[in-house]
Design an enzyme around this catalytic site. Structure first.
Site, PDB file in Angstrom:
ATOM      1  N   LYS A  80       0.835  -1.371   0.172  1.00 51.39           N
ATOM      2  CA  LYS A  80       0.181  -0.152  -0.108  1.00 51.39           C
ATOM      3  C   LYS A  80       0.803   1.412   0.446  1.00 51.39           C
ATOM      4  CE  LYS A  80      -1.407   1.564   4.233  1.00 51.39           C
ATOM      5  NZ  LYS A  80      -1.441   2.921   4.087  1.00 51.39           N
ATOM      6  N   ASN A  81       1.845   1.330   0.477  1.00 54.46           N
ATOM      7  CA  ASN A  81       2.715   2.554   0.633  1.00 54.46           C
ATOM      8  C   ASN A  81       3.345   2.791  -0.518  1.00 54.46           C
ATOM      9  OD1 ASN A  81       1.450   2.662   3.541  1.00 54.46           O
ATOM     10  ND2 ASN A  81       3.498   2.443   4.877  1.00 54.46           N
ATOM     11  N   VAL A 100       8.988   6.870  16.899  1.00 57.02           N
ATOM     12  CA  VAL A 100       8.267   7.606  15.442  1.00 57.02           C
ATOM     13  C   VAL A 100       6.895   8.175  15.248  1.00 57.02           C
ATOM     14  CG1 VAL A 100       8.005   7.154  13.094  1.00 57.02           C
ATOM     15  CG2 VAL A 100       9.938   5.717  14.046  1.00 57.02           C
ATOM     16  N   ASP A 139       5.365   0.799  12.003  1.00 58.24           N
ATOM     17  CA  ASP A 139       3.886  -0.253  11.859  1.00 58.24           C
ATOM     18  C   ASP A 139       3.818  -1.885  11.682  1.00 58.24           C
ATOM     19  OD1 ASP A 139       2.752   2.254  10.441  1.00 58.24           O
ATOM     20  OD2 ASP A 139       3.403   1.754   8.484  1.00 58.24           O
ATOM     21  N   ARG A 180      -8.377  -0.534   5.259  1.00 57.21           N
ATOM     22  CA  ARG A 180      -7.581   0.585   4.310  1.00 57.21           C
ATOM     23  C   ARG A 180      -6.225   0.273   3.942  1.00 57.21           C
ATOM     24  NH1 ARG A 180      -6.006   5.471   7.699  1.00 57.21           N
ATOM     25  NH2 ARG A 180      -4.926   5.961   6.869  1.00 57.21           N
ATOM     26  N   CYS A 202      -4.433   8.010   9.908  1.00 60.12           N
ATOM     27  CA  CYS A 202      -4.821   7.611  11.753  1.00 60.12           C
ATOM     28  C   CYS A 202      -4.911   8.196  12.306  1.00 60.12           C
ATOM     29  CB  CYS A 202      -3.415   6.292  10.726  1.00 60.12           C
ATOM     30  SG  CYS A 202      -3.675   5.099  10.444  1.00 60.12           S
TER      31      CYS A 202
HETATM   32  C1  UD1 Z   1       4.462   7.132   6.474  1.00 61.48           C
HETATM   33  C2  UD1 Z   1       4.202   4.820   6.218  1.00 61.48           C
HETATM   34  C3  UD1 Z   1       3.539   5.550   7.464  1.00 61.48           C
HETATM   35  C4  UD1 Z   1       4.287   4.951   8.118  1.00 61.48           C
HETATM   36  C5  UD1 Z   1       5.263   6.151   8.632  1.00 61.48           C
HETATM   37  C6  UD1 Z   1       6.293   5.773   9.434  1.00 61.48           C
HETATM   38  C7  UD1 Z   1       3.117   6.413   3.736  1.00 61.48           C
HETATM   39  C8  UD1 Z   1       2.256   6.254   3.160  1.00 61.48           C
HETATM   40  N1  UD1 Z   1       2.512   5.725   5.348  1.00 61.48           N
HETATM   41  O1  UD1 Z   1       3.702   7.635   7.123  1.00 61.48           O
HETATM   42  O2  UD1 Z   1       2.501   3.558   7.402  1.00 61.48           O
HETATM   43  O3  UD1 Z   1       4.276   4.507   9.956  1.00 61.48           O
HETATM   44  O4  UD1 Z   1       5.967   6.805   7.303  1.00 61.48           O
HETATM   45  O5  UD1 Z   1       7.578   4.855   8.706  1.00 61.48           O
HETATM   46  O6  UD1 Z   1       3.977   5.792   3.247  1.00 61.48           O
HETATM   47  N2  UD1 Z   1       7.069  14.185  11.547  1.00 61.48           N
HETATM   48  C9  UD1 Z   1       6.868  16.013  10.618  1.00 61.48           C
HETATM   49  N3  UD1 Z   1       6.420  16.837   9.742  1.00 61.48           N
HETATM   50  C10 UD1 Z   1       6.634  16.192   8.576  1.00 61.48           C
HETATM   51  C11 UD1 Z   1       6.555  14.756   7.939  1.00 61.48           C
HETATM   52  C12 UD1 Z   1       6.407  14.257   9.962  1.00 61.48           C
HETATM   53  O7  UD1 Z   1       6.668  16.281  12.181  1.00 61.48           O
HETATM   54  O8  UD1 Z   1       5.923  17.310   8.090  1.00 61.48           O
HETATM   55  C13 UD1 Z   1       6.978  13.572  12.020  1.00 61.48           C
HETATM   56  C14 UD1 Z   1       5.598  12.395  12.436  1.00 61.48           C
HETATM   57  O9  UD1 Z   1       5.136  13.547  13.030  1.00 61.48           O
HETATM   58  C15 UD1 Z   1       5.980  11.312  12.676  1.00 61.48           C
HETATM   59  C16 UD1 Z   1       7.661  11.359  11.371  1.00 61.48           C
HETATM   60  O10 UD1 Z   1       8.179  11.894  10.879  1.00 61.48           O
HETATM   61  O11 UD1 Z   1       6.362  11.863  14.277  1.00 61.48           O
HETATM   62  C17 UD1 Z   1       7.339  10.347  11.285  1.00 61.48           C
HETATM   63  O12 UD1 Z   1       6.600  10.166   9.886  1.00 61.48           O
HETATM   64  P1  UD1 Z   1       6.741  10.251   8.835  1.00 61.48           P
HETATM   65  O13 UD1 Z   1       7.750   9.529   8.163  1.00 61.48           O
HETATM   66  O14 UD1 Z   1       6.415  11.220   7.348  1.00 61.48           O
HETATM   67  O15 UD1 Z   1       5.526   9.219   8.335  1.00 61.48           O
HETATM   68  P2  UD1 Z   1       4.335   9.225   7.173  1.00 61.48           P
HETATM   69  O16 UD1 Z   1       4.958   9.669   5.919  1.00 61.48           O
HETATM   70  O17 UD1 Z   1       3.338   9.942   7.117  1.00 61.48           O
END
Ligand code: UD1
Length: 417
Positions: free
Chosen positions: A22-23, A326, A304, A396, A116
């Site tokens: 999915k990701n 994370v 995850d 999802r 989520c």
């Molecule tokens: C992606 C995955 C999700 C997985 C996560 C971490 C997809 C669609 N989803 O989510 O399944 O759990 O990676 O491996 O690929 N953060 C900030 N600011 C930002 C962006 C992120 O502070 O602009 C923080 C987030 O709150 C979190 C951390 O960075 O604490 C990592 O998040 P991120 O890697 O961005 O997760 P997603 O890309 O949303």
């Protein structure tokens, strides 16, 4: 709405094939916005989040033709640049269309994403990176409104490693003027998969899979045929299912290189895992050992898989400490596991689990995607009947999880409520 019912205590036995990730599907589908012509995407999983991104794309004027796990995508007639709240609110990864829309049209209006409920999950790093590439960004009525005359290459430093942030910036950079360097980039296999597709389209990208990615902007991109990677989280969930039910499962079509941290922890917990061709044979044993785990960005133990591993630790011998580094709010499912008899104490970002011989079936409620999988695993191991409501969270991100488990011998079925 559906609920899942499980009569626990049946060891899993047989063979299961892992679906596409999915990701990986979500950024790869978004990348089809970068250029017109027909793209053909293979191994696309049939899950709700993919349906959501498809809806966002077709709302932008993209034509999608589905044939089983293959999807044809054409964005020749892109006639909108906005992703409205009603579509975006259920899925945070909707933000992935921002980079491609800016690249193609120089403007985008995306509602701030939902998804989520596992912490604040801001998108500040996506926006900061885009603004250093010459994008004007405003927040209006809950929407990110972004525009640029020309995307320019930039040196971008991520404070935190962000998966979709890295993907968004990579897609914004492929046709930008000059060179973009992403420092502290995410190294997840899904980032590498997107980079591979973009390179096939004609992009010049180096370093994907390391913490420094360099992109040299090109003038033109071309449509491609691309097959996405297997879902390492689904594969990890089936490994854990074999462990928790003390069964034997042949897991086909997974990429073992993407799963090393999970495999190592499961081996530490006492299960047997054997590599066989493009797959794994997983054998669960009666004695499960308590193992400490800390979630980390790739190649560390994935956040995850945290909830699923915690479910296993509930029936381990002795204590285990699970640390979540994370996301800040990823233990919401613990209250539900406790209803099944689990002994878990939460202290900030740590869960202290005291293993018990048995869990007992109960009525529980799914709170997020991976939490739902953890409740399913607990239900497979528990004595008696478990009833899981709100399984739309599960749908999802898992393709036919309950069907695949029933083909492995589980007594699991759905009912409407
Ligand atoms: C992606 C995955 C999700 C997985 C996560 C971490 C997809 C669609 N989803 O989510 O399944 O759990 O990676 O491996 O690929 N953060 C900030 N600011 C930002 C962006 C992120 O502070 O602009 C923080 C987030 O709150 C979190 C951390 O960075 O604490 C990592 O998040 P991120 O890697 O961005 O997760 P997603 O890309 O949303």
């Amino acid at each position: 709405m559906d609920k899942i019912i499980i009569e626990g205590g049946v060891p899993l036995e047989g063979e299961v094939t892992i679906s596409g990730a999915k990701n990986a599907a979500l950024p790869v589908l978004s990348a089809c916005l970068l250029t017109g012509g027909w793209h053909t995407l293979d191994n696309i999983p049939n899950v709700k989040d993919v349906r959501t991104i498809e809806e966002i794309l077709s709302n932008l004027g993209v034509v999608l033709e589905e044939n089983g796990q293959t999807l044809k995508v054409n964005s020749d007639n892109l006639n909108s640049y906005s992703a409205p709240y009603k579509l975006v609110k259920t899925m945070r990864a909707s933000i992935l269309v921002l980079g491609p829309l800016l690249s193609r049209l120089g403007k985008a209006r995306i509602s701030l994403p939902g998804g989520c409920a596992i912490g604040a999950r801001p998108i500040d790093l996506h926006l900061k990176g885009l603004s250093s590439m010459g994008v004007d960004i405003n927040l209006e009525h809950g929407d990110v409104v972004a525009s640029t005359d020309k995307l320019r290459g930039a040196n971008i430093f991520f404070d935190i490693s962000t998966v979709t942030g890295t993907e968004n910036l990579m897609m914004a950079a492929v046709k930008a003027e000059g060179k973009t360097t992403l420092h502290n980039a995410a190294e997840e296999p899904e980032v590498v998969d997107l980079a591979r597709m973009l390179s096939q389209m004609g992009a010049r990208i180096q370093g994907a899979g390391t913490d420094t990615i360099t992109i040299i902007g090109v003038k033109e991109l071309y449509p491609v045929r691309y097959a996405i990677i297997p879902d390492r989280i689904e594969a990890g969930t089936f490994l854990t299912a074999a462990a928790i039910t003390k069964g034997k499962v042949n897991i086909k079509g997974c990429n073992v290189d993407h799963m090393e941290a999970v495999i190592e922890k499961l081996l530490d917990s006492g299960m047997e895992i054997e590599k066989r061709g493009e797959g794994l044979v997983a054998i669960g044993h009666d004695k499960i050992k308590g193992v400490d785990t800390k979630t980390m960005p790739f190649p560390g133990f994935p956040t995850d898989m945290q909830a699923q591993f915690t479910a296993l630790m509930c029936i381990a011998n002795g204590w285990s400490m699970i640390r979540e580094t994370v996301f800040e709010n990823r233990f919401m499912y613990v209250g539900e596991l406790k209803r099944m008899g689990a002994d878990i104490e939460i202290n900030g970002s740590q869960a202290l689990v005291k293993g018990k011989r048995n869990l007992s079936g109960a009525q529980v409620m799914a709170t997020d995607l991976r939490a739902s999988a953890s409740l399913v695993l607990a239900g497979l191991a528990a004595k008696g009947q478990t009833e899981i409501s709100r399984v739309y969270h599960l749908d999802r991100g898992y393709q036919d999880l309950d069907l695949k488990l029933s083909l492995l011998g589980s007594k699991i079925w759905r009912e409407k409520y």
